[in-house]
Design a protein around this motif. Structure first.
Motif, short mmCIF file in Angstrom:
data_model
loop_
_atom_site.label_atom_id
_atom_site.label_comp_id
_atom_site.label_asym_id
_atom_site.label_seq_id
_atom_site.Cartn_x
_atom_site.Cartn_y
_atom_site.Cartn_z
N GLU A 44 -15.59 -2.54 -23.65
CA GLU A 44 -16.79 -2.09 -24.00
C GLU A 44 -17.14 -1.06 -23.23
N LEU A 45 -18.21 -0.40 -23.66
CA LEU A 45 -18.88 0.25 -23.03
C LEU A 45 -20.60 0.26 -23.00
N GLY A 46 -21.35 0.88 -22.06
CA GLY A 46 -22.14 0.69 -21.89
C GLY A 46 -23.30 2.08 -20.98
N GLU A 47 -23.94 2.61 -21.94
CA GLU A 47 -24.90 3.35 -20.92
C GLU A 47 -25.42 2.45 -19.98
N ASP A 48 -25.70 3.10 -18.85
CA ASP A 48 -26.54 3.16 -17.33
C ASP A 48 -26.70 4.40 -17.21
N GLY A 49 -27.97 4.53 -17.39
CA GLY A 49 -28.19 6.02 -17.24
C GLY A 49 -27.17 7.71 -17.50
N PRO A 50 -26.83 8.01 -16.44
CA PRO A 50 -25.85 8.90 -16.24
C PRO A 50 -24.85 8.44 -16.24
N ARG A 51 -24.30 6.97 -16.07
CA ARG A 51 -23.25 6.31 -15.51
C ARG A 51 -23.01 4.99 -16.94
N THR A 52 -22.04 4.54 -16.82
CA THR A 52 -21.25 4.07 -17.45
C THR A 52 -20.95 2.44 -17.28
N ARG A 53 -21.03 1.54 -17.94
CA ARG A 53 -20.67 0.64 -17.55
C ARG A 53 -19.80 -0.28 -18.45
N ILE A 54 -18.12 -0.89 -17.88
CA ILE A 54 -17.20 -0.82 -18.54
C ILE A 54 -16.99 -2.38 -18.50
N GLU A 55 -16.45 -2.88 -19.61
CA GLU A 55 -16.31 -4.29 -19.45
C GLU A 55 -14.54 -4.44 -20.05
N ILE A 56 -14.20 -4.68 -19.32
CA ILE A 56 -12.48 -5.39 -20.09
C ILE A 56 -12.18 -6.78 -20.07
N ARG A 57 -11.90 -7.35 -21.77
CA ARG A 57 -11.72 -8.45 -21.68
C ARG A 57 -10.63 -9.17 -22.37
N GLN A 58 -9.66 -9.96 -22.02
CA GLN A 58 -8.82 -10.79 -22.28
C GLN A 58 -8.68 -12.22 -22.66
N THR A 59 -8.06 -13.15 -23.44
CA THR A 59 -7.91 -14.46 -23.30
C THR A 59 -6.33 -14.03 -23.70
N CYS A 60 -5.85 -14.19 -22.41
CA CYS A 60 -3.94 -15.27 -22.35
C CYS A 60 -3.41 -16.52 -23.13
N ASP A 61 -2.10 -16.53 -22.83
CA ASP A 61 -1.57 -17.87 -23.45
C ASP A 61 -1.62 -18.89 -22.41
N THR A 62 -1.18 -18.05 -20.64
CA THR A 62 -1.44 -18.96 -20.13
C THR A 62 -2.00 -18.24 -18.82
#
Length: 144
Positions: free
Chosen positions: A98-116
């Motif tokens: 997921e991306l979000g604007e932070d002025g001229p910069r970008t906030r990025i978040e990576i999310r994942q759910t795993c089994d173990t």
């Protein structure tokens, strides 16, 4: 992304690049290959819900690992949800970027759910390496 039984992680960074450049790095095969440890010419992307993707990742010891999957959700410059095929498993593993604007910069978040816990730890380590490499790629500029 979680049925409540999984083991999740989320990584967030602020990148010194506009949202469009970060999106392009994730969704343009030649850009993706240069920062995501993929063998040149191995990346194919049909970036739309239901579209497929594939890449052959080259590990530090030279091992080539073919990866395949599909795009589950695509919201340009905002959200990319990937299904990743896992041998021996009926359902794909799912990762969201997921991306979000932070002025001229970008906030990025990576999310994942795993089994173990072990799968989560390996996936989180891999995602951390990807974010480190993406940060370097964006600081150098995509043209080379």
């Amino acid at each position: 992304m979680s049925d409540g039984n999984g083991h999740s992680y989320a990584l967030t960074r602020t990148l010194d690049a506009p949202v469009g450049a970060v999106w392009e790095a994730w969704t343009t095969p030649d850009h993706y290959a240069r920062w995501a440890y993929a063998a040149p010419g191995s990346v194919e992307m049909d970036v739309r819900p239901g579209g497929g993707w594939k890449a052959t990742v080259v590990t530090p010891d030279g091992t080539r690992v073919p990866l395949t999957g599909s795009y589950l959700e695509v919201d340009v410059n905002r959200l990319l949800v990937l299904g990743m095929d896992v041998p021996g498993r009926d359902e794909p593993a799912t990762m969201a970027m997921e991306l979000g604007e932070d002025g001229p910069r970008t906030r990025i978040e990576i999310r994942q759910t795993c089994d173990t816990v072990e799968e989560r730890d390996a996936a989180e380590q891999g995602s951390t390496m990807l974010l480190d490499s993406l940060t370097r790629f964006l600081s150098e500029g995509p043209a080379r």
